[in-house]
Design a protein around this motif. Structure first.
Motif, PDB file in Angstrom:
ATOM      1  N   ARG A 287       0.817  -1.208   0.000  1.00 36.32           N
ATOM      2  CA  ARG A 287       0.000   0.000   0.000  1.00 36.32           C
ATOM      3  C   ARG A 287       0.865   1.278   0.000  1.00 36.32           C
ATOM      4  O   ARG A 287       0.595   2.219  -0.749  1.00 36.32           O
ATOM      5  CB  ARG A 287      -0.898  -0.025   1.240  1.00 36.32           C
ATOM      6  CG  ARG A 287      -1.965   0.991   1.223  1.00 36.32           C
ATOM      7  CD  ARG A 287      -2.941   0.790   2.365  1.00 36.32           C
ATOM      8  NE  ARG A 287      -3.821   1.914   2.400  1.00 36.32           N
ATOM      9  CZ  ARG A 287      -3.514   3.055   2.964  1.00 36.32           C
ATOM     10  NH1 ARG A 287      -2.361   3.194   3.557  1.00 36.32           N
ATOM     11  NH2 ARG A 287      -4.352   4.062   2.939  1.00 36.32           N
ATOM     12  N   ALA A 288       1.887   1.302   0.837  1.00 41.72           N
ATOM     13  CA  ALA A 288       2.706   2.509   0.973  1.00 41.72           C
ATOM     14  C   ALA A 288       3.385   2.864  -0.344  1.00 41.72           C
ATOM     15  O   ALA A 288       3.410   4.028  -0.751  1.00 41.72           O
ATOM     16  CB  ALA A 288       3.734   2.312   2.076  1.00 41.72           C
TER      17      ALA A 288
ATOM     18  N   LEU B  84       0.753   4.016  -3.067  1.00 42.53           N
ATOM     19  CA  LEU B  84       0.105   5.320  -2.887  1.00 42.53           C
ATOM     20  C   LEU B  84       1.099   6.468  -2.687  1.00 42.53           C
ATOM     21  O   LEU B  84       0.687   7.588  -2.397  1.00 42.53           O
ATOM     22  CB  LEU B  84      -0.857   5.276  -1.695  1.00 42.53           C
ATOM     23  CG  LEU B  84      -2.002   4.260  -1.780  1.00 42.53           C
ATOM     24  CD1 LEU B  84      -2.911   4.371  -0.571  1.00 42.53           C
ATOM     25  CD2 LEU B  84      -2.818   4.457  -3.050  1.00 42.53           C
TER      26      LEU B  84
ATOM     27  N   ILE C  86      -0.810  18.540   8.488  1.00 41.26           N
ATOM     28  CA  ILE C  86      -1.193  17.232   9.034  1.00 41.26           C
ATOM     29  C   ILE C  86      -1.359  16.211   7.914  1.00 41.26           C
ATOM     30  O   ILE C  86      -0.758  15.132   7.943  1.00 41.26           O
ATOM     31  CB  ILE C  86      -2.497  17.362   9.866  1.00 41.26           C
ATOM     32  CG1 ILE C  86      -2.204  18.102  11.168  1.00 41.26           C
ATOM     33  CG2 ILE C  86      -3.101  15.980  10.157  1.00 41.26           C
ATOM     34  CD1 ILE C  86      -3.439  18.444  11.990  1.00 41.26           C
TER      35      ILE C  86
ATOM     36  N   ARG D 140       9.940   9.789  11.246  1.00 38.84           N
ATOM     37  CA  ARG D 140       8.626   9.899  10.618  1.00 38.84           C
ATOM     38  C   ARG D 140       7.517   9.633  11.650  1.00 38.84           C
ATOM     39  O   ARG D 140       6.475  10.273  11.642  1.00 38.84           O
ATOM     40  CB  ARG D 140       8.557   8.899   9.462  1.00 38.84           C
ATOM     41  CG  ARG D 140       7.338   8.983   8.568  1.00 38.84           C
ATOM     42  CD  ARG D 140       7.300  10.238   7.725  1.00 38.84           C
ATOM     43  NE  ARG D 140       8.294  10.239   6.673  1.00 38.84           N
ATOM     44  CZ  ARG D 140       8.128   9.656   5.485  1.00 38.84           C
ATOM     45  NH1 ARG D 140       7.036   9.000   5.225  1.00 38.84           N
ATOM     46  NH2 ARG D 140       9.053   9.736   4.565  1.00 38.84           N
TER      47      ARG D 140
ATOM     48  N   ILE E 108       6.865  12.688  13.625  1.00 34.59           N
ATOM     49  CA  ILE E 108       6.094  13.676  12.854  1.00 34.59           C
ATOM     50  C   ILE E 108       4.614  13.291  12.855  1.00 34.59           C
ATOM     51  O   ILE E 108       3.731  14.145  13.014  1.00 34.59           O
ATOM     52  CB  ILE E 108       6.657  13.792  11.421  1.00 34.59           C
ATOM     53  CG1 ILE E 108       8.036  14.443  11.473  1.00 34.59           C
ATOM     54  CG2 ILE E 108       5.728  14.606  10.524  1.00 34.59           C
ATOM     55  CD1 ILE E 108       8.821  14.368  10.206  1.00 34.59           C
ATOM     56  N   HIS E 109       4.362  11.991  12.699  1.00 37.71           N
ATOM     57  CA  HIS E 109       2.962  11.524  12.747  1.00 37.71           C
ATOM     58  C   HIS E 109       2.368  11.781  14.134  1.00 37.71           C
ATOM     59  O   HIS E 109       1.216  12.195  14.251  1.00 37.71           O
ATOM     60  CB  HIS E 109       2.896  10.023  12.426  1.00 37.71           C
ATOM     61  CG  HIS E 109       3.256   9.714  11.010  1.00 37.71           C
ATOM     62  ND1 HIS E 109       3.676   8.480  10.607  1.00 37.71           N
ATOM     63  CD2 HIS E 109       3.254  10.477   9.905  1.00 37.71           C
ATOM     64  CE1 HIS E 109       3.923   8.504   9.313  1.00 37.71           C
ATOM     65  NE2 HIS E 109       3.684   9.707   8.861  1.00 37.71           N
TER      66      HIS E 109
ATOM     67  N   SER F 177       1.401  15.333  14.527  1.00 34.64           N
ATOM     68  CA  SER F 177       0.122  15.613  13.856  1.00 34.64           C
ATOM     69  C   SER F 177      -1.049  15.183  14.731  1.00 34.64           C
ATOM     70  O   SER F 177      -2.044  15.906  14.851  1.00 34.64           O
ATOM     71  CB  SER F 177       0.045  14.869  12.515  1.00 34.64           C
ATOM     72  OG  SER F 177       0.990  15.386  11.629  1.00 34.64           O
TER      73      SER F 177
ATOM     74  N   PRO G  15      -0.099   7.097   1.970  1.00 30.06           N
ATOM     75  CA  PRO G  15       0.670   5.848   2.133  1.00 30.06           C
ATOM     76  C   PRO G  15       1.151   5.608   3.558  1.00 30.06           C
ATOM     77  O   PRO G  15       2.334   5.432   3.797  1.00 30.06           O
ATOM     78  CB  PRO G  15       1.844   6.048   1.172  1.00 30.06           C
ATOM     79  CG  PRO G  15       2.022   7.514   1.094  1.00 30.06           C
ATOM     80  CD  PRO G  15       0.676   8.132   1.272  1.00 30.06           C
ATOM     81  N   ILE G  16       0.234   5.609   4.499  1.00 30.01           N
ATOM     82  CA  ILE G  16       0.603   5.282   5.889  1.00 30.01           C
ATOM     83  C   ILE G  16      -0.093   3.972   6.242  1.00 30.01           C
ATOM     84  O   ILE G  16      -1.262   3.771   5.872  1.00 30.01           O
ATOM     85  CB  ILE G  16       0.196   6.405   6.867  1.00 30.01           C
ATOM     86  CG1 ILE G  16       0.593   6.026   8.299  1.00 30.01           C
ATOM     87  CG2 ILE G  16      -1.290   6.743   6.782  1.00 30.01           C
ATOM     88  CD1 ILE G  16       0.414   7.126   9.317  1.00 30.01           C
TER      89      ILE G  16
ATOM     90  N   LEU H 237      -0.727   4.170  11.916  1.00 33.64           N
ATOM     91  CA  LEU H 237      -1.704   5.215  12.229  1.00 33.64           C
ATOM     92  C   LEU H 237      -2.329   4.964  13.598  1.00 33.64           C
ATOM     93  O   LEU H 237      -2.460   5.878  14.425  1.00 33.64           O
ATOM     94  CB  LEU H 237      -2.783   5.255  11.140  1.00 33.64           C
ATOM     95  CG  LEU H 237      -3.850   6.330  11.305  1.00 33.64           C
ATOM     96  CD1 LEU H 237      -3.244   7.717  11.216  1.00 33.64           C
ATOM     97  CD2 LEU H 237      -4.933   6.177  10.240  1.00 33.64           C
TER      98      LEU H 237
END
Lengths: 323, 279
Positions: free
Chosen positions: A72-73, A76, A100, B2, B5-6, B9, B108-109, B114
């Motif tokens: 997926r990563a 996309l 964000i 990363r 950073i997430h 957010s 693309p996460i 998440l």
């Protein structure tokens, strides 16, 4: 050449209901591809599967050559998306929203953020809370967030829904610029056939989860029936054409005069005969089939429960595939 | 990097919402209401009678530390579950309801990443809630009461008399275990939030689970099964005031609570991973 999007025999069932059935679709790189269909035809489900939001029951979904289900990563990484009703964190500013959303792809510089905001015309309002934005401004913010990952492919699910005519025009111009200036591949799903007609180079039509047409739109055929004719005097000209065996019938309707040419007779033969016979010819044209006419020819028969009527033969002849 | 950073957010989203601060505000209101009651009712006399009945000099232990703990007990029992589950229930379900999750999932996460940053942001909120609760309880109590020895009394659970130095250390230590309680409560609501339901439903389900545990525990027949119920382990924060501190029992409770947190996260993650997200 790798397709931007490729669906191979994809099926999606929600419980006992089949939303998408055995769908095979290829969106070539560089196209503006329209996905059409009635409510519940499976457009949003198909888009959901392209974005890895909905898991297919069967089949393969590939974006930029990568399987969305397993990679997926990667699939996309260079995809932007806009949905019917753009949703934002209303209590945060437009700028913060962009920070964000872009962080989930890759962090972007302040300069890039400012550039994109300028491109969509939101400079000066970027630090206001999104709840103060108009519908059109939200649509532009949605476009900005979709453009931030610097995508090669933009997927738009009913992007013009809820916009006023001015907003729709503005959106169309922006999408054209994206396709023309940045070379983006666009996949657009919409009910607004007029908009799609102006925008798309290729379309697929879904009906009850099944693909009923897939092919180019710009080369799609002209209407093979009546020819619009304005000539003086009209009645004598039609009688002469009939006598010469060039037309089968003629008459007038709300749009003006028309004739139905005899089999194998083209507009150039009619024009030559009328001019040589001394008639004052004002207009002679084969009306182009609208997307709406073509769409309805595919969708309506099934809805009315009547025997399916095939769309215009020329559509198939020009490279489209009618299922 | 990363991941941070997430997380940033998620924290922007969480602390940008007004409802996130309801808990902090209500704790302050409740504390001040309780302080007024302590100051102007017969509470002080009752407390003095209790201390003197046990052979202690009452005036030495009616203090800021004593009042702070007295204020914490009902807030932790009633208000903390409410505000942690309110935020925990929102973490995923509110984003699904608002449509923002669909926008995120076009990126693309990975879903697991998440969910991990969302849970961590929630855990940081729970930590902040406990720290603010503990700090404001002590500060507000200090405004009205002197800095003296500490007396902790919870019927059937705790009876301790400590010097101010030891009392402060134990009070700070209690905050660590209260933080674990808060994270556990939040994780329960987070678990329900990962499934297809409204944010309010996730909050109500988590609260119901906690209250059912509490009700079962209060039924005499279930005494022998209390170790299977979360409230029993939630109360381990009161054990830090015992002398000597029963570390083994406290650690056992901490393992149970951390196990509940891990289970909630894993079950939530599996449910979230399997879900289809459609407009």
């Amino acid at each position: 050449m790798t397709a931007a999007i490729e669906l191979v025999n994809v099926t999606k069932r929600f419980g006992r209901r089949t939303a998408v059935a055995d769908l095979t679709l290829r969106v070539p790189v560089g196209e503006v591809f329209g996905l059409l269909g009635h409510n519940g035809a499976g457009k949003s489900t198909a888009i959901g599967m392209m974005l890895g939001q909905i898991w297919p029951t069967a089949g393969q979904v590939r974006v930029h050559g990568w399987d969305v289900t397993t990679h997926r990563a990667r699939a996309l990484a260079r995809v932007g998306a806009i949905f019917e009703t753009p949703a934002f964190y209303d209590y945060l500013s437009g700028w913060r929203n962009l920070e964000i959303f872009s962080s989930y792809t890759a962090p972007v510089s302040r300069q890039r953020l400012a550039e994109v905001l300028d491109w969509v015309g939101l400079t000066g309002r970027e630090h206001s809370a999104v709840r103060t934005y108009s519908h059109g401004m939200r649509a532009r913010l949605a476009l900005a967030q979709a453009l931030l990952p610097e995508p090669d492919l933009l997927i738009l699910d009913e992007p013009a829904e809820g916009l006023d005519p001015e907003g729709i025009h503005e959106l169309r111009q922006m999408l054209r610029r994206l396709h023309r200036d940045m070379g983006l591949t666009l996949l657009v799903s919409s009910h607004q056939l007029g908009e799609m007609e102006q925008l798309c180079t290729r379309i697929a039509i879904l009906r009850q989860g099944r693909k009923v047409y897939d092919g180019p739109w710009d080369r799609m055929g002209t209407n093979e029936g009546r020819i619009r004719l304005e000539v003086s005097p009209f009645e004598q000209a039609v009688a002469g054409l009939q006598a010469a065996g060039l037309v089968r019938e003629g008459g007038r309707d709300s749009e003006g005069g028309w004739v139905t040419p005899a089999p194998g007779v083209g507009t150039e033969q009619l024009a030559r005969w009328l001019v040589q016979a001394g008639f004052a010819l004002h207009e002679l044209r084969r009306p182009r089939q609208t997307l709406e006419e073509f769409y309805l020819s595919l969708i309506q028969p099934a809805r009315e429960g009547s025997e399916e009527r095939r769309p215009m033969a020329s559509a198939r002849a020009e490279g489209g595939v009618v299922a | 990097m990363r991941f941070l950073i997430h997380l940033r957010s998620e924290l922007w989203k969480l602390f940008g919402k007004k409802r996130t601060y309801i808990g902090f505000g209500m704790f302050l209101v409740a504390q001040n209401a309780m302080l007024l009651a302590f100051r102007f009712t017969r509470w002080q006399q009752d407390m003095e009678r209790l201390l003197e009945g046990n052979g202690y000099l009452a005036q030495e232990f009616i203090s800021a530390l004593t009042v702070a703990v007295v204020m914490l007990i009902p807030q932790i029992l009633l208000l903390m579950p409410l505000y942690t589950t309110l935020v925990g229930g929102d973490l995923v379900a509110k984003e699904v309801e608002d449509g923002t999750l669909r926008m995120i999932l076009a990126r693309p996460i990975s879903r697991l990443r998440l969910l991990a940053v969302k849970w961590l942001a929630g855990a940081l909120f729970a930590l902040a809630l406990v720290l603010v609760l503990g700090a404001t309880a002590l500060l507000c109590a200090r405004l009205w009461f002197p800095w003296k020895g500490m007396f902790v009394f919870a019927p059937g659970q705790a009876f301790a008399v400590l010097s101010s130095e030891v009392g402060l250390q134990r009070y700070l230590l209690a905050q660590v275990f209260l933080a674990v309680n808060a994270v556990t409560m939040l994780s329960l609501a987070f678990l329900f939030s990962c499934f297809n339901m409204k944010p309010a439903a996730a909050t109500i389900l988590a609260l119901s689970y906690l209250f059912v545990n509490l009700v079962l525990e209060s039924i005499p027949f279930f005494d022998r099964y209390e170790v299977w119920l979360l409230p029993h382990h939630f109360r381990c924060w009161l054990r830090v005031f015992d002398t000597p501190i029963p570390w083994w029992e406290i650690l056992q409770s901490q393992f149970v609570l951390l196990g509940a947190v891990a289970t909630a996260f894993v079950v939530g993650a599996v449910g979230f991973q399997m879900r289809d997200f459609k407009s």
